[in-house]
Design an enzyme around this catalytic site. Structure first.
Site, PDB file in Angstrom:
ATOM      1  N   VAL A  73     -10.961  -0.287  -8.420  1.00  0.00           N
ATOM      2  CA  VAL A  73     -12.018  -0.067  -9.669  1.00  0.00           C
ATOM      3  C   VAL A  73     -12.850  -2.073  -9.365  1.00  0.00           C
ATOM      4  O   VAL A  73     -13.657  -2.436 -10.473  1.00  0.00           O
ATOM      5  CB  VAL A  73     -11.626  -1.192 -10.501  1.00  0.00           C
ATOM      6  N   ASP A  74     -12.867  -2.470  -7.873  1.00  0.00           N
ATOM      7  CA  ASP A  74     -13.482  -4.047  -7.707  1.00  0.00           C
ATOM      8  C   ASP A  74     -14.729  -3.327  -7.267  1.00  0.00           C
ATOM      9  O   ASP A  74     -14.994  -1.718  -7.004  1.00  0.00           O
ATOM     10  CB  ASP A  74     -12.708  -4.761  -6.735  1.00  0.00           C
ATOM     11  N   HIS A 124     -12.233   6.585  -9.681  1.00  0.00           N
ATOM     12  CA  HIS A 124     -11.176   5.739 -10.871  1.00  0.00           C
ATOM     13  C   HIS A 124     -12.535   4.728 -12.076  1.00  0.00           C
ATOM     14  O   HIS A 124     -11.003   3.517 -12.507  1.00  0.00           O
ATOM     15  CB  HIS A 124     -10.304   5.114 -10.551  1.00  0.00           C
ATOM     16  N   GLY A 184      -7.321   2.372   3.533  1.00  0.00           N
ATOM     17  CA  GLY A 184      -6.743   1.921   2.734  1.00  0.00           C
ATOM     18  C   GLY A 184      -5.867   2.371   1.468  1.00  0.00           C
ATOM     19  O   GLY A 184      -6.067   1.558   0.242  1.00  0.00           O
ATOM     20  N   SER A 243      -2.924   4.472  -0.360  1.00  0.00           N
ATOM     21  CA  SER A 243      -1.288   5.460   0.078  1.00  0.00           C
ATOM     22  C   SER A 243      -1.618   6.850  -0.277  1.00  0.00           C
ATOM     23  O   SER A 243      -0.505   8.065  -0.129  1.00  0.00           O
ATOM     24  CB  SER A 243      -0.404   5.034  -0.769  1.00  0.00           C
TER      25      SER A 243
HETATM   26  P1  OAD Z   1      -2.074   2.290  -3.120  1.00  0.00           P
HETATM   27  O1  OAD Z   1      -0.940   0.851  -3.823  1.00  0.00           O
HETATM   28  O2  OAD Z   1      -0.753   3.375  -3.907  1.00  0.00           O
HETATM   29  O3  OAD Z   1      -1.595   2.197  -1.114  1.00  0.00           O
HETATM   30  C1  OAD Z   1      -2.488   1.017  -0.180  1.00  0.00           C
HETATM   31  C2  OAD Z   1      -2.188   1.510   0.627  1.00  0.00           C
HETATM   32  O4  OAD Z   1      -3.090   0.421   1.209  1.00  0.00           O
HETATM   33  C3  OAD Z   1      -0.960   1.764   1.468  1.00  0.00           C
HETATM   34  O5  OAD Z   1      -1.070   2.450   2.100  1.00  0.00           O
HETATM   35  C4  OAD Z   1      -0.539  -0.109   2.140  1.00  0.00           C
HETATM   36  O6  OAD Z   1      -0.799   0.624   3.194  1.00  0.00           O
HETATM   37  C5  OAD Z   1      -2.220   0.162   2.736  1.00  0.00           C
HETATM   38  N1  OAD Z   1      -2.406  -1.247   2.714  1.00  0.00           N
HETATM   39  C6  OAD Z   1      -2.159  -2.162   2.912  1.00  0.00           C
HETATM   40  N2  OAD Z   1      -2.465  -3.363   3.373  1.00  0.00           N
HETATM   41  C7  OAD Z   1      -3.157  -2.992   3.533  1.00  0.00           C
HETATM   42  C8  OAD Z   1      -4.470  -3.703   4.547  1.00  0.00           C
HETATM   43  N3  OAD Z   1      -4.347  -4.729   5.325  1.00  0.00           N
HETATM   44  N4  OAD Z   1      -5.669  -3.372   5.083  1.00  0.00           N
HETATM   45  C9  OAD Z   1      -5.576  -1.918   4.825  1.00  0.00           C
HETATM   46  N5  OAD Z   1      -4.757  -0.917   4.707  1.00  0.00           N
HETATM   47  C10 OAD Z   1      -3.474  -1.653   3.639  1.00  0.00           C
HETATM   48  O7  OAD Z   1      -3.599   2.021  -3.842  1.00  0.00           O
HETATM   49  P2  OAD Z   1      -4.457   3.547  -3.704  1.00  0.00           P
HETATM   50  O8  OAD Z   1      -4.040   4.238  -3.065  1.00  0.00           O
HETATM   51  O9  OAD Z   1      -5.728   3.005  -4.039  1.00  0.00           O
HETATM   52  O10 OAD Z   1      -5.598   4.013 -10.134  1.00  0.00           O
HETATM   53  O11 OAD Z   1      -3.458   3.994  -5.030  1.00  0.00           O
HETATM   54  C11 OAD Z   1      -4.329   5.267  -5.634  1.00  0.00           C
HETATM   55  C12 OAD Z   1      -5.247   4.947  -7.403  1.00  0.00           C
HETATM   56  O12 OAD Z   1      -3.088   4.581  -7.685  1.00  0.00           O
HETATM   57  C13 OAD Z   1      -5.615   4.295  -7.681  1.00  0.00           C
HETATM   58  O13 OAD Z   1      -6.651   4.010  -7.807  1.00  0.00           O
HETATM   59  C14 OAD Z   1      -4.767   3.590  -9.018  1.00  0.00           C
HETATM   60  C15 OAD Z   1      -4.222   3.572  -8.597  1.00  0.00           C
HETATM   61  O14 OAD Z   1      -2.674   3.552  -9.544  1.00  0.00           O
HETATM   62  C16 OAD Z   1      -6.250   3.358 -11.041  1.00  0.00           C
HETATM   63  O15 OAD Z   1      -5.844   2.762 -11.409  1.00  0.00           O
HETATM   64  C17 OAD Z   1      -6.714   4.807 -11.569  1.00  0.00           C
END
Ligand code: OAD
Length: 225
Positions: free
Chosen positions: A88-89, A104, A168, A170
């Site tokens: 959302v950024d 989102h 980036g 999960s």
């Molecule tokens: P997550 O927090 O689930 O996953 C973040 C991912 O980033 C993980 O797989 C980490 O290993 C990885 N990560 C960490 N540091 C990193 C780095 N320096 N470079 C690259 N990757 C790195 O976040 P999302 O998958 O975005 O929804 O989560 C999906 C949704 O769940 C979000 O959009 C949000 C949340 O609830 C809403 O707010 C509706």
């Protein structure tokens, strides 16, 4: 021009200083996600939820895009690039990407609790801030349990992808995580993440690195082709 589709998640903004969701014991900046990211949470305690997103919006003003955002923007010199982000950024836009689909929602936008009209809203939202229709406004965030209106457009973009870059995320949250299955069978997929999710799809090259270094690896690979 070849079409690159990017699916980004919170990890791409980690090196800009924004916390991911699932790397910190299920808490998001000290809060249970269900408390601050569901319609039920908002109904129960609107002050808390508005303040939570006010803080996120203020924090966003204090951070900058990192080189992974800039490298993705630079791909527009040679490719049609569509970024589908769960974030959302606005760091993709600030880095110069011009085609960004926010699955989102967006922190800098608001909407009435009564309808879907979207307003630009770069500052705090407070109780008593109302829309033209007289209803309270709320952050333009797709909370858990709510529809994801941009998903159909995102699917269409994936269907025409020549290359997919996943960075980036999960891959835990649907429908976003299902988007990779809409690319054509032979489309190469690069997945950059230091702690990647298990993938059983074919043609996935996993780049187990942070976003900034992983993007350099992808740029090098693309320039060799
Ligand atoms: P997550 O927090 O689930 O996953 C973040 C991912 O980033 C993980 O797989 C980490 O290993 C990885 N990560 C960490 N540091 C990193 C780095 N320096 N470079 C690259 N990757 C790195 O976040 P999302 O998958 O975005 O929804 O989560 C999906 C949704 O769940 C979000 O959009 C949000 C949340 O609830 C809403 O707010 C509706």
């Amino acid at each position: 021009m070849k079409h690159i589709v990017v699916l980004s998640g919170a990890g791409i903004s980690a090196e800009s200083g924004l916390k991911t969701f699932r790397d910190s014991d299920g808490l998001w900046e000290g809060h249970d996600v269900m408390e601050v990211a569901t319609p039920e949470g908002f109904a129960k305690n609107p002050e808390l939820v508005l303040e939570f997103y006010n803080q996120r919006r203020r924090q966003l003003k204090a951070v900058e895009p990192n080189s992974a955002h800039f490298d993705l923007a630079s791909l527009e010199q040679d490719y049609k690039v569509t970024i589908i982000t769960q974030n959302v950024d606005d760091l993709h836009e600030r880095a110069g990407s011009t085609r960004v689909i926010h699955l989102h929602g967006e922190l800098n936008k608001a909407k009435s609790v009564n309808n879907e009209e979207i307003l630009s809203w770069p500052n705090d939202i407070n109780i008593g801030d109302i829309c033209k229709d007289g209803y309270q406004i709320r952050p333009h965030i797709v909370w858990f349990g709510e529809a994801v209106p941009m998903i159909d457009l995102a699917v269409k973009e994936c269907e025409t992808a020549d290359i997919l870059i996943i960075i980036g995320t999960s891959m835990q949250v649907y429908p976003a995580a299902g988007l990779m299955h809409y690319v054509k069978d032979k489309t190469p997929i690069y997945y950059i993440d230091p702690n990647p999710a298990h993938m059983n799809a074919k043609h996935v090259k996993i780049i187990r690195e942070n976003g900034t270094s992983g993007m350099k690896t992808v740029l090098e690979t693309l320039s060799l082709k």
